[in-house]
Write an enzyme that holds these catalytic residues in place. Structure first.
Site, PDB file in Angstrom:
ATOM      1  N   LYS A 176      68.331  53.367  58.272  1.00  0.00           N
ATOM      2  CA  LYS A 176      69.234  52.581  59.127  1.00  0.00           C
ATOM      3  C   LYS A 176      70.312  51.964  58.256  1.00  0.00           C
ATOM      4  CE  LYS A 176      68.125  48.439  61.205  1.00  0.00           C
ATOM      5  NZ  LYS A 176      67.845  47.536  62.326  1.00  0.00           N
TER       6      LYS A 176
HETATM    7  C1  R5P Z   1      67.931  42.766  60.988  1.00  0.00           C
HETATM    8  O1  R5P Z   1      67.679  41.631  61.312  1.00  0.00           O
HETATM    9  C2  R5P Z   1      67.312  43.835  61.685  1.00  0.00           C
HETATM   10  O2  R5P Z   1      66.901  44.917  60.910  1.00  0.00           O
HETATM   11  C3  R5P Z   1      68.011  44.322  62.922  1.00  0.00           C
HETATM   12  O3  R5P Z   1      67.088  45.145  63.543  1.00  0.00           O
HETATM   13  C4  R5P Z   1      69.286  45.099  62.705  1.00  0.00           C
HETATM   14  O4  R5P Z   1      70.227  44.347  62.034  1.00  0.00           O
HETATM   15  C5  R5P Z   1      69.848  45.650  64.019  1.00  0.00           C
HETATM   16  O5  R5P Z   1      70.170  44.640  64.889  1.00  0.00           O
HETATM   17  P1  R5P Z   1      71.679  44.245  65.204  1.00  0.00           P
HETATM   18  O6  R5P Z   1      72.201  45.323  66.095  1.00  0.00           O
HETATM   19  O7  R5P Z   1      71.601  42.931  65.901  1.00  0.00           O
HETATM   20  O8  R5P Z   1      72.413  44.190  63.906  1.00  0.00           O
END
Ligand code: R5P
Length: 267
Positions: A172
């Site tokens: 990711k």
């Molecule tokens: C970090 O807090 C996490 O891995 C979140 O799952 C990631 O940042 C995705 O969430 P967002 O779309 O709010 O950035």
């Protein structure tokens, strides 16, 4: 990949189109009661029918998700820090036995390339990959960005490639200029994080550009659950990721869900 690993991976990235809509609601593990996630069950339940998978901690999973809701789980298994301290000082926080017991489809861990605890997080990734391989559970590496790091193709490309080299099955990262080069130099699939809340159309553009640039999909949180129509947003994102919708078409889905919500509220 062995059968169990492939089977779990197919629950995350849908084999029909090789795409994924992951709902990220793991923010509380270092942010506490983030806006929109104060009462996780209330936020999560209406979104479940539209999420291919959901990324969260075991605490929220156990307390706030009905085990009968047949949603594939991406379990966050790294943490140990808070927003008040050095964020990169994470370790593995869940045993593999508990991940198996919770029947998760993947385990997620953050790596902090270039940060103070870079080595610790990278070694944790390798340990997690070893456990994942043993039990057939894919590992998602989250390329967390340290305070001083630029979110550009050079840095994100470095972090994604290292994650893949160390054995992550899925990575990711963030969308950036020249995102295609990040995808090309990462030998495993990439999924894009949504990032901070932006206007809905911008978030949809991000989803569109991410899949156009080669990502398998998005792992989106705040731009869904902090929207004035979370259901509208996740449906709109799903239309982009799975149905080849344009940003305009997806935006209309969001607007129409928002309108329906407003009409229901008005009685
Ligand atoms: C970090 O807090 C996490 O891995 C979140 O799952 C990631 O940042 C995705 O969430 P967002 O779309 O709010 O950035």
């Amino acid at each position: 990949m062995d059968w169990g690993m492939q089977n779990r991976f197919a629950r995350i990235v849908k084999p029909a189109d090789g795409r994924a809509v992951m709902l990220a609601v793991d923010h509380g593990y270092f942010l506490g009661p983030t806006s929109g996630l104060e009462e996780p069950r209330k936020t999560i339940e209406p979104l479940l029918p539209y999420a291919d998978s959901i990324m969260l901690t075991r605490g929220v999973l156990r307390s706030s998700v009905d085990p009968a809701a047949n949603v594939p789980i991406v379990l966050r298994v790294s943490g140990g820090t808070s927003i008040l301290k050095e964020l990169s000082n994470e370790e593995i926080t869940v045993s593999i036995e508990d991940a198996v017991r919770l029947n998760v489809s993947a385990m997620a861990l953050s790596i902090f390339v270039g940060s103070e605890f870079e080595k610790q997080t990278l070694v944790s990734l390798t340990r997690l990959v070893d456990e994942g391989v043993k039990y057939g559970i894919p590992v998602l590496a989250v390329t967390a960005v340290g305070k001083d790091m630029a979110r550009d193709a050079r840095y994100l490309g470095l972090a994604c490639r290292i994650a893949a080299e160390l054995g992550a099955d899925l990575v990711k990262t963030y969308y950036c200029e020249e995102f295609e080069s990040v995808v090309q130099s990462c030998p495993v699939p990439i999924i894009v994080a949504g990032g901070k809340k932006t206007p809905e159309k911008e978030a949809l553009e991000l989803a569109f550009n991410s899949v156009a640039g080669g990502a398998v999909g998005v792992d989106m949180g705040r731009n869904i659950f902090q929207s004035d129509s979370p259901v509208g947003m996740i449906r709109a994102v799903g239309a982009i990721v799975h149905d080849k919708a344009s940003v305009e078409e997806a935006y209309r889905i969001y607007e129409s869900a928002k309108g329906a919500k407003a009409r229901r509220a008005a009685g």
